[in-house]
Write a protein that holds these residues in place. Sequence first.
Motif, PDB file in Angstrom:
ATOM      1  N   GLU A 244       6.780   9.682  -5.392  1.00 16.45           N
ATOM      2  CA  GLU A 244       5.835   9.137  -4.421  1.00 16.45           C
ATOM      3  C   GLU A 244       6.554   8.208  -3.447  1.00 16.45           C
ATOM      4  OE1 GLU A 244       2.812  10.037  -4.163  1.00 16.45           O
ATOM      5  OE2 GLU A 244       2.055  10.667  -6.122  1.00 16.45           O
ATOM      6  N   VAL A 245       5.988   8.125  -2.259  1.00 15.71           N
ATOM      7  CA  VAL A 245       6.446   7.161  -1.258  1.00 15.71           C
ATOM      8  C   VAL A 245       5.396   6.056  -1.189  1.00 15.71           C
ATOM      9  CG1 VAL A 245       7.065   6.789   1.160  1.00 15.71           C
ATOM     10  CG2 VAL A 245       7.656   8.954   0.028  1.00 15.71           C
ATOM     11  N   VAL A 246       5.823   4.808  -1.369  1.00 13.28           N
ATOM     12  CA  VAL A 246       4.882   3.689  -1.386  1.00 13.28           C
ATOM     13  C   VAL A 246       5.307   2.631  -0.379  1.00 13.28           C
ATOM     14  CG1 VAL A 246       4.223   4.029  -3.802  1.00 13.28           C
ATOM     15  CG2 VAL A 246       6.123   2.500  -3.260  1.00 13.28           C
ATOM     16  N   ASP A 247       4.328   1.978   0.210  1.00 10.55           N
ATOM     17  CA  ASP A 247       4.600   0.841   1.079  1.00 10.55           C
ATOM     18  C   ASP A 247       5.293  -0.243   0.247  1.00 10.55           C
ATOM     19  OD1 ASP A 247       3.636  -1.997   2.116  1.00 10.55           O
ATOM     20  OD2 ASP A 247       3.591  -0.628   3.827  1.00 10.55           O
ATOM     21  N   PHE A 248       6.387  -0.769   0.760  1.00  6.18           N
ATOM     22  CA  PHE A 248       7.197  -1.676  -0.050  1.00  6.18           C
ATOM     23  C   PHE A 248       6.470  -2.979  -0.376  1.00  6.18           C
ATOM     24  CE2 PHE A 248      10.632  -4.842  -0.678  1.00  6.18           C
ATOM     25  CZ  PHE A 248      11.239  -4.259  -1.771  1.00  6.18           C
ATOM     26  N   ASN A 249       5.566  -3.409   0.479  1.00  3.53           N
ATOM     27  CA  ASN A 249       4.891  -4.684   0.247  1.00  3.53           C
ATOM     28  C   ASN A 249       3.590  -4.526  -0.533  1.00  3.53           C
ATOM     29  OD1 ASN A 249       6.751  -6.444   1.668  1.00  3.53           O
ATOM     30  ND2 ASN A 249       6.058  -5.433   3.535  1.00  3.53           N
TER      31      ASN A 249
END
Length: 284
Positions: A244-249
Amino acid sequence: MKVISELKETNSFVRKLRADGKKVGFVPTMGALHQGHISLIEASKNENDYTICSIYVNPTQFNNKEDFETYPNLFAQDKAKLEEAGCDVIFTPSHESMYPNGVDNLLSFDFGSLTSVLEGKYRPGHFSGVGIVVSKLLNIVMPDVAYFGQKDLQQFMVIRKLVSDLSIMTEVKSCPTLREPDGLAMSSRNLRLNEEERNIAPLLYRVLKEAKTALIEGNDVGNVQKKAFDSIAANALFTPEYIEVVDFNSFSLIKNGKINNSVAICLSAHLGKARLIDNVIVEV
């Protein structure tokens, strides 16, 4: 190097250090130490007067009883590594002292959307167990700074929220993932790989690097994610669980489009008896 198993003795020892104006660094582990753990010890030693390492296999964060029961116990080797690294104290509590009333009917933590994805989705209850044991350890050791590895990125995000929401007076730091020469993220679980599995395990990091490059080049997140998943699944020895790609914050999932802020690409896959996780950060 001191080895302390009693909670009150550990707390009293640290209180005296703090009263003497000493800065205390802390590295919590479950043992079976590798160079990644030692790099955390070294980071602590560079920034603090005393470094404490805990070795405790926490039962409340295991979803699989067999996984808990077969977790490697390598204390003699771990002690030698910590002594060589210059660690000042090993804290080795017993289950009876950490959970005097057992592990049934414990309080639970709800970290909201932060734990509804990735590890939280596939290991229900895991992060509540992490929250309980980390709260206990930080209350006992009272460190100025605690160090965690980036490989367990979601865990670090959980701990950062825990410390912030409960106003625990410890700074938490994430340190870069250490890798073997072929790119495999160092992990205690790598001990479970046989020779054939170990030889193909670096595929995970290669896939992550390719996905990172593709995102930087402006490719669609959904297409990158599918290609990465399929690349792992194409090897018969692997059973990919997620990528998965997730927003880092916010750690929210990104499903499509081009990235326009920093993200993390996170994955999990089963290989033989090992369940491996890894991630890379993509900064834009």
